[in-house]
Scaffold this motif. Structure first.
Motif, PDB file in Angstrom:
ATOM      1  N   GLN A 176     -11.729  -0.819   6.488  1.00 51.83           N
ATOM      2  CA  GLN A 176     -12.747  -1.515   5.693  1.00 51.83           C
ATOM      3  C   GLN A 176     -12.293  -2.936   5.383  1.00 51.83           C
ATOM      4  N   GLN A 177     -11.014  -3.093   5.037  1.00 53.50           N
ATOM      5  CA  GLN A 177     -10.495  -4.440   4.775  1.00 53.50           C
ATOM      6  C   GLN A 177     -10.635  -5.315   6.018  1.00 53.50           C
ATOM      7  N   ASP A 227      -9.234   4.658   6.318  1.00 56.45           N
ATOM      8  CA  ASP A 227     -10.585   4.157   6.045  1.00 56.45           C
ATOM      9  C   ASP A 227     -10.521   2.850   5.256  1.00 56.45           C
ATOM     10  N   TRP A 228      -9.635   2.788   4.276  1.00 59.91           N
ATOM     11  CA  TRP A 228      -9.521   1.579   3.449  1.00 59.91           C
ATOM     12  C   TRP A 228      -9.018   0.392   4.274  1.00 59.91           C
ATOM     13  N   LEU A 229      -8.004   0.633   5.104  1.00 54.81           N
ATOM     14  CA  LEU A 229      -7.468  -0.443   5.939  1.00 54.81           C
ATOM     15  C   LEU A 229      -8.528  -0.974   6.901  1.00 54.81           C
ATOM     16  N   GLN A 260      -7.894   8.550   3.649  1.00 52.23           N
ATOM     17  CA  GLN A 260      -8.295   7.498   2.711  1.00 52.23           C
ATOM     18  C   GLN A 260      -7.677   6.162   3.088  1.00 52.23           C
ATOM     19  N   ALA A 261      -6.392   6.190   3.411  1.00 54.25           N
ATOM     20  CA  ALA A 261      -5.678   4.954   3.723  1.00 54.25           C
ATOM     21  C   ALA A 261      -6.239   4.289   4.971  1.00 54.25           C
ATOM     22  N   LEU A 267      -3.104   5.225  -2.672  1.00 54.13           N
ATOM     23  CA  LEU A 267      -4.120   6.162  -2.209  1.00 54.13           C
ATOM     24  C   LEU A 267      -3.493   7.528  -2.001  1.00 54.13           C
ATOM     25  N   LEU A 307       0.855  -1.187   0.000  1.00 56.91           N
ATOM     26  CA  LEU A 307       0.000   0.000   0.000  1.00 56.91           C
ATOM     27  C   LEU A 307       0.891   1.237   0.000  1.00 56.91           C
TER      28      LEU A 307
END
Length: 312
Positions: A220-221, A216-218, A213-214, A208, A182
């Motif tokens: 979410q995963q 939130d994405w982590l 953003q990072a 990202l 990432l």
């Protein structure tokens, strides 16, 4: 102007609190621009410039300052505007980026303002691909544009397409096959540099634009039941980013039990005043000044060996 810069060293202690301070300046018009104080070494009245043959036309000359010779870049012209005409009243902002020292020629320097990164936002949609901004913010109801200095330097001084030496003589590294990283960086040039370097080694990259953003994405995963530390070899993150800086992103990752073991490298252009103590305080595993493709490749391959990634 010496008064403005006198307390820069003390002001940089704000790092790690998701805060920054911007030095505000103007180019040819009324628009306010900003540059992070952490990257500023000195501000001075434009000195006498010496013209050299075959200089990029955006470089107005070189200046002899404090025993060194520095290129002086017309920042207005570099970002697509008009060249500054009257140098007698202009200023030069001496900066250090990516282990390079250079001066940026500007019309006027205003003041330093203290902000929270959460008040700094990505450029508005519709700005297009050819802009020179990493972020925007507002100061006293005025829009402030934060310049993508890495893009300016890549275009003026070149060298942004460098590959690691080992990748120029081999195809993909066998141990890299299937690895995923990432990358988090608000500069399009910096993202391209890292992606090209990693892909030359056979590593898949997910990129990202900022720390929010990072994170939130982590999360979410993790919410979807994925083991982030198994899916990702590491996260390579810039420090200066809108919404959430790399220090805060690292601290947030470490505070989440599902993410806390993710290997984090902070990758920064703050080479001259980099705060190593802060890197360890927030729990980063590694840090590296931008941009050395060979050293970046070496650190990533060393991480693979440490993580026990086997040859394909």
């Amino acid at each position: 102007m010496a008064g403005i810069m006198a307390s820069v060293d003390q002001r940089t202690q704000l790092v790690g609190q998701n805060r920054l301070e911007l030095l505000l300046f103007r180019l040819n018009g009324r628009q306010l621009y900003g540059i992070n104080v952490f990257k500023v070494k000195e501000v001075l009245q434009c000195p006498r410039l010496t013209l050299l043959p075959k200089l990029n036309p955006i470089v107005r000359g070189v200046a002899h300052i404090r025993g060194g010779t520095l290129p002086i870049i017309d920042l207005g012209r570099a970002t697509g505007g008009r060249a500054l005409e009257d140098l007698s009243t202009a200023f030069v902002i001496i900066t250090e980026y990516n282990n390079r020292v250079q001066g940026f020629l500007v019309r006027a320097v205003e003041r330093i303002v203290n902000l929270n990164w959460s008040d700094v936002h990505p450029p508005p949609k519709g700005t297009g691909r050819d802009h020179y901004l990493t972020a925007v913010t507002r100061v006293e109801d005025q829009m402030v544009e934060i310049v993508d200095v890495e893009k300016v330097l890549a275009e003026v001084l070149a060298g942004d397409e460098a590959l690691p030496q080992q990748a120029t003589t081999t195809e993909a590294m066998p141990e890299a096959t299937g690895s995923r990283i990432l990358v988090v960086d608000d500069s399009s040039v910096a993202r391209r540099q890292i992606i090209r370097c990693m892909e030359s080694l056979g590593i898949e990259v997910f990129a990202l634009n900022d720390g929010r953003q990072a994170l939130d994405w982590l999360k979410q995963q993790a919410d979807q039941g994925r083991d982030v530390t198994e899916d990702l070899l590491m996260m390579i993150s810039d420090i200066e980013m809108p919404e959430m800086d790399g220090y805060t992103l690292t601290a947030e990752v470490r505070s989440d039990p599902r993410l806390k073991d993710l290997h984090v490298m902070l990758h920064t252009s703050l080479s001259g005043v980099f705060n190593q103590a802060m890197v360890h305080k927030v729990g980063a595993d590694d840090f590296l000044a931008k941009f050395s493709p060979d050293e970046l490749a070496d650190r990533v391959l060393a991480r693979m060996r440490g993580a026990g990634v086997e040859h394909a």
